[in-house]
Design a protein around this motif. Structure first.
Motif, mmCIF file in Angstrom:
data_model
loop_
_atom_site.group_PDB
_atom_site.id
_atom_site.type_symbol
_atom_site.label_atom_id
_atom_site.label_comp_id
_atom_site.label_asym_id
_atom_site.label_seq_id
_atom_site.Cartn_x
_atom_site.Cartn_y
_atom_site.Cartn_z
ATOM 1 N N TYR A 565 0.506 -5.957 -11.935
ATOM 2 C CA TYR A 565 1.028 -4.749 -11.273
ATOM 3 C C TYR A 565 2.182 -5.162 -10.365
ATOM 4 C CZ TYR A 565 -0.911 -5.709 -6.619
ATOM 5 O OH TYR A 565 -1.163 -6.253 -5.385
ATOM 6 N N PHE A 566 3.082 -4.197 -10.079
ATOM 7 C CA PHE A 566 4.179 -4.405 -9.153
ATOM 8 C C PHE A 566 3.698 -4.137 -7.725
ATOM 9 C CE2 PHE A 566 6.528 -3.700 -13.062
ATOM 10 C CZ PHE A 566 7.590 -4.586 -12.950
ATOM 11 N N GLY A 567 4.304 -4.873 -6.774
ATOM 12 C CA GLY A 567 3.954 -4.674 -5.379
ATOM 13 C C GLY A 567 4.412 -3.327 -4.859
ATOM 14 N N HIS A 568 3.961 -3.005 -3.660
ATOM 15 C CA HIS A 568 4.276 -1.711 -3.046
ATOM 16 C C HIS A 568 4.938 -1.927 -1.688
ATOM 17 C CE1 HIS A 568 1.827 0.345 -6.080
ATOM 18 N NE2 HIS A 568 0.921 -0.607 -5.889
ATOM 19 N N GLY A 569 5.741 -0.953 -1.281
ATOM 20 C CA GLY A 569 6.387 -1.027 0.020
ATOM 21 C C GLY A 569 7.358 -2.182 0.106
ATOM 22 N N SER A 570 7.196 -3.001 1.139
ATOM 23 C CA SER A 570 8.084 -4.146 1.331
ATOM 24 C C SER A 570 7.886 -5.221 0.273
ATOM 25 C CB SER A 570 7.862 -4.742 2.722
ATOM 26 O OG SER A 570 6.509 -5.176 2.874
ATOM 27 N N SER A 571 6.806 -5.132 -0.509
ATOM 28 C CA SER A 571 6.539 -6.104 -1.573
ATOM 29 C C SER A 571 6.871 -5.556 -2.947
ATOM 30 C CB SER A 571 5.057 -6.528 -1.522
ATOM 31 O OG SER A 571 4.745 -7.151 -0.303
ATOM 32 N N SER A 572 7.716 -4.536 -3.010
ATOM 33 C CA SER A 572 8.034 -3.929 -4.310
ATOM 34 C C SER A 572 8.822 -4.868 -5.216
ATOM 35 C CB SER A 572 8.817 -2.630 -4.103
ATOM 36 O OG SER A 572 10.017 -2.892 -3.377
ATOM 37 N N CYS A 573 9.374 -5.951 -4.651
ATOM 38 C CA CYS A 573 10.101 -6.932 -5.464
ATOM 39 C C CYS A 573 9.176 -8.010 -6.016
ATOM 40 C CB CYS A 573 11.212 -7.577 -4.643
ATOM 41 S SG CYS A 573 10.621 -8.448 -3.176
ATOM 42 N N HIS A 574 7.876 -7.869 -5.803
ATOM 43 C CA HIS A 574 6.911 -8.859 -6.271
ATOM 44 C C HIS A 574 6.132 -8.319 -7.466
ATOM 45 C CE1 HIS A 574 6.836 -10.495 -1.867
ATOM 46 N NE2 HIS A 574 7.897 -10.919 -2.549
ATOM 47 N N LEU A 575 5.733 -9.214 -8.339
ATOM 48 C CA LEU A 575 4.912 -8.872 -9.506
ATOM 49 C C LEU A 575 3.690 -9.779 -9.500
ATOM 50 C CD1 LEU A 575 4.553 -7.313 -12.204
ATOM 51 C CD2 LEU A 575 5.793 -9.184 -13.317
ATOM 52 N N VAL A 576 2.513 -9.160 -9.459
ATOM 53 C CA VAL A 576 1.249 -9.906 -9.395
ATOM 54 C C VAL A 576 0.619 -9.897 -10.782
ATOM 55 C CG1 VAL A 576 -1.002 -10.092 -8.278
ATOM 56 C CG2 VAL A 576 0.943 -9.191 -7.005
#
Length: 873
Positions: A565-576
């Motif tokens: 899933y893709f991150g949310h908020g300030s972590s939207s540039c992260h992919l977990v």
């Protein structure tokens, strides 16, 4: 393992417990129904079907609840914790706890058996499984009242090898005998004989058929049993000689429960046919109440024979009045009616953006919307549109069309579902459906049906958010991945029909990668990217142009990616992304691994409202991470003894009564509790949540202030009562504007409330209360300012609209009023008329007030004399 805080969360029960595992019981006045639900006894209103209160006191599952036949405002309850509790259910007070030290599986009481109870105990001590055989034992309660709340008692076995549970034993007419079943045997023991193994054993006509339930006639020497072949058998004359048997057959599957009406004129039987069968006693006539929606496991009657309660295997209780459904008490729905194995919820857990309700599989072919805070089913959404059909054999149940995948967009404008039916004999049926939200009806309406969207089972279904990005709204998009090595993108387009103004969903792109099997897929928060996993490879796509942008590789083919899933908020540039043995977080700006940790992953739970995500391993250990760093911010071992199958973060519903608390209060919460709540679901479909100690204490205080009040305080009003309340409120508002002198509170109100709120058996005789009660209805003798109340609104508004005739009558009484005034300034009123002497020397009255006082003086109370004569005679 190191964490940033030393907080330890508490796992608390939130709902989901079965309401239908045990037989419900009506109160003596048929106003309430008592339901065993896990470790508590839940009380519901029969009139409204609403939850009223619950009784906490057992430390293990409650197995039976019975109304005390001697004091009908009290309850007996038994539990696997080895105790029998005596409750005052009206006030929610635990009066006594009788401890036996053995798990109890059932409880029998009767009005003619004073200080005696029959309980079901294990055949072999130490076992706590109610699917095996047990013993029926008698318990003698102490006749003298003990000051201690916990009282130890002993159980003396009277019948060995019985079927435990509320359907395995019953008590007969006048409390003279007890019946139990074991295999094809009926065992009867007379209560006068308390020796062990003194029962009489009788065999059924069909010895190969297992008896499933038993019930005793309330007034006659007759016992009814049901068996696995669908026969209902009446056993008569067993108290004199060999019993006489008469058998009737209607059920095609096993009989789940039987029961007599309170007066004994009808025998009821239920089973998997979703029908209540009413057998007329001593007659072959029978009536039916069919199509009740699900197989029926228990039947219970109220003491006045007005209501019948039916337990459906869908975790619902139907209350019937005569032959019509009066109320339906619904818990968290069970889709597996056979309940033979672990609960299967293929849709998983998701949240409705509109109601914040938990959405998951309900009854076959339905989605249920469940309110987490109120532990209440909001409504069911019929996805499949098929009725439940009873199978020919329980060993070969019919395969129903089931909802397997469900997804909402972030705004709640669209709902997508995948339904499938595969019986392994005929061709597979599968449909993809899109539902649009109707704002006027506040429900979802079917928009598009797509037959066979893939050639095999669908793994993933996701919807893209339609929120505005850079001044433009995203077009609604959906993605599906399946076992056919393809993923498909679906888009909302104008209908090809020229005359149609509707928009429908169509497939606009079919993708694949190196003939690998796709597994999971996810849209980023702004909808500009789509990630699809193929084995150990992650592919990044532009969903609007269907262009492959980037690929990432992690792990080996032996350890494929299970979820991402893709991150949310300030972590939207992260992919977990997670595999069974590791977690990897990718930075999409640098296209590199941000961090990686080796950890066994059973469940990966994303929090859509924060930068956190949780991991639960196969041993039920919880680890919470922030996507920006590999440090564990919270960890807790062994959350539950039962295996956790599903978990979800839901938006936090803030309590208005909770304290804001400041910085110290925030530090006492779990890391995610500021915006979200973590819910866990086990294989038995029990629902739990992990909360901080502070949050648990706040909820406990709220429950004590609201949930443990008097039963009448928490009772939900009926529709007529609510309508009457609104009319009274209107009258009060109208009366508020009148210029009249009012008495603040009616005389005697406190005494009336005190008498009505007290149990009848605790009040003194009515003659003792009569004089004191009448005194409270009179005004104080020393009050020098007695205020008069006019009931006639016309008199309160003044005398301008009165007729000339009434004015002449008023003038005629001025002289009479003047004669009543003595020289000392006192108003002297006749004793015959019941008047008092009031000191009005310092009171200056206006003409209007004088006129009102004269009218009050002319009011007669002679009509009350015959009333008091009847009361005192």
């Amino acid at each position: 393992m190191a964490t940033s805080t030393e907080l330890v969360g508490r796992v608390v029960v939130r709902g989901g417990a079965s309401l239908v595992k045990r037989r419900p019981v009506f109160s003596a006045d048929s106003k309430y129904i008592f339901v065993c639900s896990g470790e508590v006894i839940r009380v519901f209103s029969v009139a409204s079907g609403e939850f009223v209160t619950e009784l906490w006191g057992h430390r293990n599952e409650v197995t039976a609840v019975r109304v005390n036949p001697l004091i009908q405002l009290q309850l007996f309850s038994s539990s696997l914790d080895g105790t029998i509790n005596l409750w005052d259910y009206a006030d929610g007070i635990l009066l006594k706890t009788f401890t036996l030290g053995l798990p109890l599986f059932g409880l029998l009481v009767h009005a003619d058996l004073k200080n005696k109870l029959y309980v079901q105990i294990p055949q072999d001590s130490g076992k706590e499984d109610d699917e095996f055989l047990g013993k029926l034992a008698i318990v003698h309660l102490p006749s003298r009242q003990s000051s201690s709340r916990a009282v130890p008692v002993q159980a003396s076995p009277v019948i060995n090898k019985i079927k435990v549970g509320d359907r395995g034993t019953a008590i007969g007419a006048g409390g003279e005998y007890v019946a139990a079943i074991h295999g094809s045997k009926l065992k009867v023991v007379f209560t006068a004989n308390e020796e062990e193994n003194a029962e009489s054993v009788y065999l059924s006509e069909n010895r190969s058929s297992v008896l499933t339930c038993v019930a005793c006639h309330p007034t006659d020497y007759a016992i009814a049993t049901g068996n696995a072949n669908g026969h209902v058998t009446l056993w008569r004359n067993f108290n004199k000689s060999k019993p006489v048997l008469s058998s009737e057959h209607w059920h095609s599957l096993r009989v789940e429960d039987v029961g007599f009406s309170p007066e004994g004129s009808y025998l009821y039987s239920v089973g998997h046919e979703c029908t209540l069968v009413q057998w007329q006693y001593n007659s072959k006539h029978r009536d039916f109440i069919p199509r009740l929606g699900a197989p029926i496991s228990h039947v219970s009657c109220s003491h006045d024979n007005q209501y019948k309660a039916l337990c459906l295997t869908s975790n619902a209780i139907i209350v019937l009045k005569v032959d019509k459904i009066k109320q339906k008490i619904q818990g968290l729905s069970f889709g597996d009616y056979t309940r033979t194995g672990p609960v299967c919820i293929p849709t998983g857990l998701t949240t409705d953006p509109h109601t914040k309700a938990l959405v998951l599989n309900g009854t076959p072919g339905h989605l249920q919307f469940y309110h987490l805070q109120q532990d209440k089913l909001l409504y069911n959404l019929d996805i499949v549109g098929e009725n439940y059909i009873s199978p020919e054999s329980l060993d070969k149940p019919l395969v129903n069309t089931e909802v397997e995948r469900v997804a909402f967009d972030a705004e709640g404008a669209w709902l997508a579902t995948i339904e499938r039916r595969d019986d392994k004999e005929t061709s597979m049926e599968m449909r993809l459906k899109f539902w649009g939200f109707d704002k006027e009806k506040q429900s979802f309406k079917l928009n598009t049906v797509i037959e066979s969207p893939h050639e095999s089972q669908v793994y993933t279904l996701q919807l893209r958010s339609t929120k505005e990005v850079d001044g433009f709204l995203n077009d609604p998009l959906a993605v599906t991945t399946a076992n056919d090595k393809k993923f498909k993108v679906w888009r909302l387009l104008d209908d090809e029909d020229v005359n149609s103004k509707m928009k429908t969903w169509n497939c606009t792109f079919v993708g694949s990668y190196r003939n690998l099997q796709p597994k999971d897929a996810s849209f980023c928060e702004d909808g500009s990217l789509l990630a699809v996993s193929f084995g150990q490879i992650i592919t990044i796509w532009d969903p609007d142009t269907n262009e492959l942008k980037r690929t990432f590789c992690q792990g080996t083919p032996d350890d494929p990616i299970e979820s991402l899933y893709f991150g949310h908020g300030s972590s939207s540039c992260h992919l977990v992304a997670s595999t069974k043995g590791s977690i990897t977080v990718w930075n999409l700006l640098t296209c590199s691994v941000l961090w990686n940790v080796s950890l066994g992953v059973h469940l990966l739970i994303e929090d859509p409202l924060s930068c956190m995500f949780a991991v639960i391993d196969i041993a039920n250990n919880l680890f919470v991470f922030n996507t920006s760093e590999p440090r564990i911010i919270y960890a807790q071992k062994s959350l539950l003894k039962q295996p956790i199958d599903m978990a979800i973060f839901t938006p936090l519903v803030k309590n208005n009564q909770s304290s804001d608390g400041g910085q110290s209060a925030k530090e006492s919460l779990l890391p995610w509790e500021h915006v979200s709540q973590l819910y866990l679901m086990t294989r038995k479909q029990d629902l739990f949540s992990l909360v901080s100690e502070r949050r648990d204490q706040e909820e406990g205080k709220e429950f004590q202030s609201h949930g443990q009040m008097s039963l009448h305080t928490n009772l939900q009003p009926t529709p007529f009562a609510m309508l009457l309340g609104r009319e009274r409120a209107k009258d009060d508002e109208e009366e508020t504007g009148l210029d009249a002198v009012r008495i603040q509170g009616a005389l005697g109100t406190a005494s009336v409330k005190q008498m009505l709120s007290s149990p009848a058996h605790t009040l003194p005789p009515a003659k003792t209360l009569c004089s004191s009660f009448l005194k409270t209805m009179l005004p104080p003798a020393g009050d020098s300012h007695t205020r008069m109340v006019q009931s006639d609104s016309e008199d309160e508004l003044g005398e301008k609209d009165e007729s000339d005739k009434s004015d002449m009558e008023d003038d005629a009484h001025h002289t009479e009023h003047a004669q009543l005034m003595n020289q000392s300034g006192q108003v002297v009123k006749s004793h015959d008329q019941g008047y008092q002497v009031e000191n009005v020397q310092d009171i200056h009255l206006s003409d209007v007030e004088l006129h009102k006082l004269e009218k009050a003086a002319r009011t007669g109370f002679k009509w009350m004399k015959p009333v008091f004569k009847d009361v005192l005679s």
